[in-house]
Motif scaffolding. Structure first.
Motif, PDB file in Angstrom:
ATOM      1  N   LEU A 158       0.806  -1.217   0.000  1.00 30.14           N
ATOM      2  CA  LEU A 158       0.000   0.000   0.000  1.00 30.14           C
ATOM      3  C   LEU A 158       0.847   1.278   0.000  1.00 30.14           C
ATOM      4  CD1 LEU A 158      -2.998  -0.806   2.387  1.00 30.14           C
ATOM      5  CD2 LEU A 158      -3.099  -0.266  -0.064  1.00 30.14           C
ATOM      6  N   GLN A 159       2.168   1.151   0.034  1.00 32.24           N
ATOM      7  CA  GLN A 159       2.962   2.383  -0.006  1.00 32.24           C
ATOM      8  C   GLN A 159       2.768   3.077  -1.355  1.00 32.24           C
ATOM      9  OE1 GLN A 159       7.173   1.525   0.564  1.00 32.24           O
ATOM     10  NE2 GLN A 159       6.729  -0.559  -0.081  1.00 32.24           N
ATOM     11  N   GLU A 160       2.977   4.362  -1.346  1.00 34.85           N
ATOM     12  CA  GLU A 160       2.737   5.167  -2.548  1.00 34.85           C
ATOM     13  C   GLU A 160       3.710   4.828  -3.671  1.00 34.85           C
ATOM     14  OE1 GLU A 160       0.853   6.482  -4.542  1.00 34.85           O
ATOM     15  OE2 GLU A 160       0.340   8.465  -3.735  1.00 34.85           O
ATOM     16  N   TRP A 161       3.320   5.132  -4.881  1.00 35.27           N
ATOM     17  CA  TRP A 161       4.137   5.015  -6.082  1.00 35.27           C
ATOM     18  C   TRP A 161       5.512   5.609  -5.793  1.00 35.27           C
ATOM     19  CZ3 TRP A 161       1.462   6.591 -11.285  1.00 35.27           C
ATOM     20  CH2 TRP A 161       2.280   6.292 -12.376  1.00 35.27           C
ATOM     21  N   ASN A 162       6.563   4.900  -6.118  1.00 36.83           N
ATOM     22  CA  ASN A 162       7.919   5.430  -5.939  1.00 36.83           C
ATOM     23  C   ASN A 162       8.216   6.343  -7.125  1.00 36.83           C
ATOM     24  OD1 ASN A 162      10.673   5.942  -5.858  1.00 36.83           O
ATOM     25  ND2 ASN A 162      11.204   3.889  -5.181  1.00 36.83           N
ATOM     26  N   TYR A 163       8.313   7.649  -6.848  1.00 35.81           N
ATOM     27  CA  TYR A 163       8.500   8.652  -7.899  1.00 35.81           C
ATOM     28  C   TYR A 163       9.956   8.870  -8.289  1.00 35.81           C
ATOM     29  CZ  TYR A 163       3.739   9.741  -6.416  1.00 35.81           C
ATOM     30  OH  TYR A 163       2.410   9.660  -6.074  1.00 35.81           O
ATOM     31  N   GLY A 164      10.864   8.144  -7.678  1.00 40.85           N
ATOM     32  CA  GLY A 164      12.268   8.250  -8.054  1.00 40.85           C
ATOM     33  C   GLY A 164      12.795   9.670  -7.959  1.00 40.85           C
ATOM     34  N   VAL A 165      13.385  10.166  -9.047  1.00 39.34           N
ATOM     35  CA  VAL A 165      14.010  11.495  -9.046  1.00 39.34           C
ATOM     36  C   VAL A 165      12.987  12.627  -8.915  1.00 39.34           C
ATOM     37  CG1 VAL A 165      15.997  10.718 -10.399  1.00 39.34           C
ATOM     38  CG2 VAL A 165      14.005  11.706 -11.579  1.00 39.34           C
ATOM     39  N   TYR A 166      11.701  12.307  -9.030  1.00 39.31           N
ATOM     40  CA  TYR A 166      10.666  13.344  -8.957  1.00 39.31           C
ATOM     41  C   TYR A 166      10.101  13.519  -7.551  1.00 39.31           C
ATOM     42  CZ  TYR A 166      11.112  12.585 -13.924  1.00 39.31           C
ATOM     43  OH  TYR A 166      11.632  12.444 -15.188  1.00 39.31           O
ATOM     44  N   GLU A 167      10.618  12.746  -6.597  1.00 38.49           N
ATOM     45  CA  GLU A 167      10.174  12.861  -5.208  1.00 38.49           C
ATOM     46  C   GLU A 167      10.346  14.303  -4.723  1.00 38.49           C
ATOM     47  OE1 GLU A 167       9.103  11.071  -1.309  1.00 38.49           O
ATOM     48  OE2 GLU A 167       8.764  10.593  -3.409  1.00 38.49           O
ATOM     49  N   GLY A 168       9.283  14.835  -4.125  1.00 32.41           N
ATOM     50  CA  GLY A 168       9.327  16.181  -3.558  1.00 32.41           C
ATOM     51  C   GLY A 168       9.113  17.301  -4.559  1.00 32.41           C
ATOM     52  N   LYS A 169       8.834  16.957  -5.813  1.00 32.34           N
ATOM     53  CA  LYS A 169       8.611  17.983  -6.847  1.00 32.34           C
ATOM     54  C   LYS A 169       7.152  17.947  -7.295  1.00 32.34           C
ATOM     55  CE  LYS A 169      13.340  17.611  -8.582  1.00 32.34           C
ATOM     56  NZ  LYS A 169      14.181  17.275  -9.725  1.00 32.34           N
ATOM     57  N   ASP A 197       2.222   8.720 -17.851  1.00 29.14           N
ATOM     58  CA  ASP A 197       2.718   8.137 -19.104  1.00 29.14           C
ATOM     59  C   ASP A 197       4.157   8.504 -19.451  1.00 29.14           C
ATOM     60  OD1 ASP A 197       2.461  10.775 -19.952  1.00 29.14           O
ATOM     61  OD2 ASP A 197       0.670  10.395 -21.146  1.00 29.14           O
ATOM     62  N   SER A 198       4.880   9.038 -18.487  1.00 30.11           N
ATOM     63  CA  SER A 198       6.292   9.365 -18.717  1.00 30.11           C
ATOM     64  C   SER A 198       7.172   8.432 -17.893  1.00 30.11           C
ATOM     65  CB  SER A 198       6.581  10.817 -18.318  1.00 30.11           C
ATOM     66  OG  SER A 198       5.791  11.711 -19.088  1.00 30.11           O
ATOM     67  N   PRO A 199       8.409   8.215 -18.321  1.00 29.37           N
ATOM     68  CA  PRO A 199       9.314   7.369 -17.529  1.00 29.37           C
ATOM     69  C   PRO A 199       9.556   7.976 -16.143  1.00 29.37           C
ATOM     70  CG  PRO A 199      10.215   7.764 -19.729  1.00 29.37           C
ATOM     71  CD  PRO A 199       9.029   8.676 -19.572  1.00 29.37           C
ATOM     72  N   ILE A 200       9.673   7.109 -15.150  1.00 33.58           N
ATOM     73  CA  ILE A 200       9.944   7.542 -13.776  1.00 33.58           C
ATOM     74  C   ILE A 200      11.366   7.085 -13.431  1.00 33.58           C
ATOM     75  CG2 ILE A 200       9.169   7.470 -11.373  1.00 33.58           C
ATOM     76  CD1 ILE A 200       7.059   8.640 -13.223  1.00 33.58           C
ATOM     77  N   THR A 201      12.320   7.931 -13.709  1.00 33.03           N
ATOM     78  CA  THR A 201      13.728   7.601 -13.482  1.00 33.03           C
ATOM     79  C   THR A 201      13.980   7.303 -12.007  1.00 33.03           C
ATOM     80  OG1 THR A 201      14.316   9.068 -15.302  1.00 33.03           O
ATOM     81  CG2 THR A 201      16.092   8.400 -13.824  1.00 33.03           C
ATOM     82  N   GLY A 202      14.522   6.125 -11.743  1.00 30.64           N
ATOM     83  CA  GLY A 202      14.845   5.747 -10.372  1.00 30.64           C
ATOM     84  C   GLY A 202      13.648   5.319  -9.543  1.00 30.64           C
ATOM     85  N   GLY A 203      12.469   5.209 -10.174  1.00 32.24           N
ATOM     86  CA  GLY A 203      11.266   4.834  -9.436  1.00 32.24           C
ATOM     87  C   GLY A 203      10.572   3.639 -10.051  1.00 32.24           C
TER      88      GLY A 203
END
Length: 195
Positions: A85-96, A112-118
Motif C-alpha cells: 500500500l505504499q505510494e508510487w515510488n517517484y524516483g528522481v521526482y520525489e518532492g517535486k 505516461d512518462s518514464p519515472i527515473t529511479g522509481g
C-alpha cells in the motif's frame, strides 16, 4: 475459497490527511512526512464514518501519514502494515510538483512518462493487485489507509481497467471511497467522498 466468498469482499479506501507536500502538490512517496494540524483534524473527522462500520480487516501503508490517519480515525490498534500500500515510488521526482517537473520536461506526466529511479505504472498496478488479492482472500469489509496514486491505480485494477485509468479518478486528502460489487461485477460504489 469459493467465488461466493470472494464476492463478499468490500474495500474501503481512506486517503491519509493533509501533509505539507500534499498541500503544495508535491509528489510524496518514501519521504515520511507527518500530517499537518489540518491533516490531523481531517483524519479525526473520519472517525464517525468508521465508528458506524464493522471492518473485518484493516491495512495501512507503512508511511507515517497513513498510519497516523488510521490511528486518529480510530483503527490504529487494528491496522496491519501492508507494504504493497505504499505510494508510487517517484524516483528522481520525489518532492517535486508536476509544474516544477514540466518546467524542465515539457509534457511530463506521472501517468505516461518514464519515472527515473522509481516504479513504472505496471509495477504499481501489480502491487495494487496483491492488495486486492489479499482482501478477496480474507473477505468482508477491508479498511485500507494509504495514498492518492496507489488508491487511484488500485481502483482501476479493481474495475478491471489498466492502471492508467486511475488518471481519471481524482482523489482528495482524507476522503472515503468504496470498491464493491453489482450483480457479480466489481464496481466503484463510492468515490472521493467527504466523511
Amino acid at each position: 475459497m469459493t467465488e461466493q466468498k470472494k464476492k463478499q469482499a468490500e474495500l474501503w479506501l481512506f486517503r491519509h490527511g493533509e501533509t505539507e507536500w500534499s498541500l503544495n502538490g508535491k509528489h510524496t512517496s518514501y519521504t515520511d512526512l507527518p500530517l499537518t494540524e489540518h491533516g490531523r483534524e481531517q483524519a479525526t473527522a473520519l472517525a464517525p464514518v468508521i465508528a458506524k462500520t464493522q471492518f473485518d480487516l484493516v491495512l495501512t501503508s507503512p508511511r507515517q501519514r497513513a498510519r497516523d490517519t488510521a490511528a486518529l480515525a480510530g483503527l490504529g490498534n487494528r491496522a496491519e502494515v501492508e507494504p504493497n500500500l505504499q505510494e508510487w515510488n517517484y524516483g528522481v521526482y520525489e518532492g517535486k510538483s508536476t509544474p516544477e517537473i514540466q518546467a524542465a520536461e515539457p509534457g511530463w506526466s506521472v501517468w505516461d512518462s518514464p519515472i527515473t529511479g522509481g516504479e513504472s505504472i505496471d509495477q504499481v498496478a501489480a502491487r495494487a493487485q496483491q492488495v486486492i488479492d489479499r482482501c478477496l482472500q480474507h473477505g468482508g469489509r477491508c479498511a485500507l489507509f494509504a495514498h492518492a496514486h496507489i488508491f487511484r491505480i488500485l481502483a482501476a485494477v479493481w474495475a478491471e481497467q489498466p492502471g492508467v485509468f486511475g488518471q481519471r479518478l481524482a482523489l482528495s486528502t482524507a476522503t472515503v471511497s468504496v470498491l464493491g460489487w453489482e450483480h457479480g461485477t466489481r464496481v466503484i460504489t463510492r468515490w472521493n467522498a467527504a466523511p
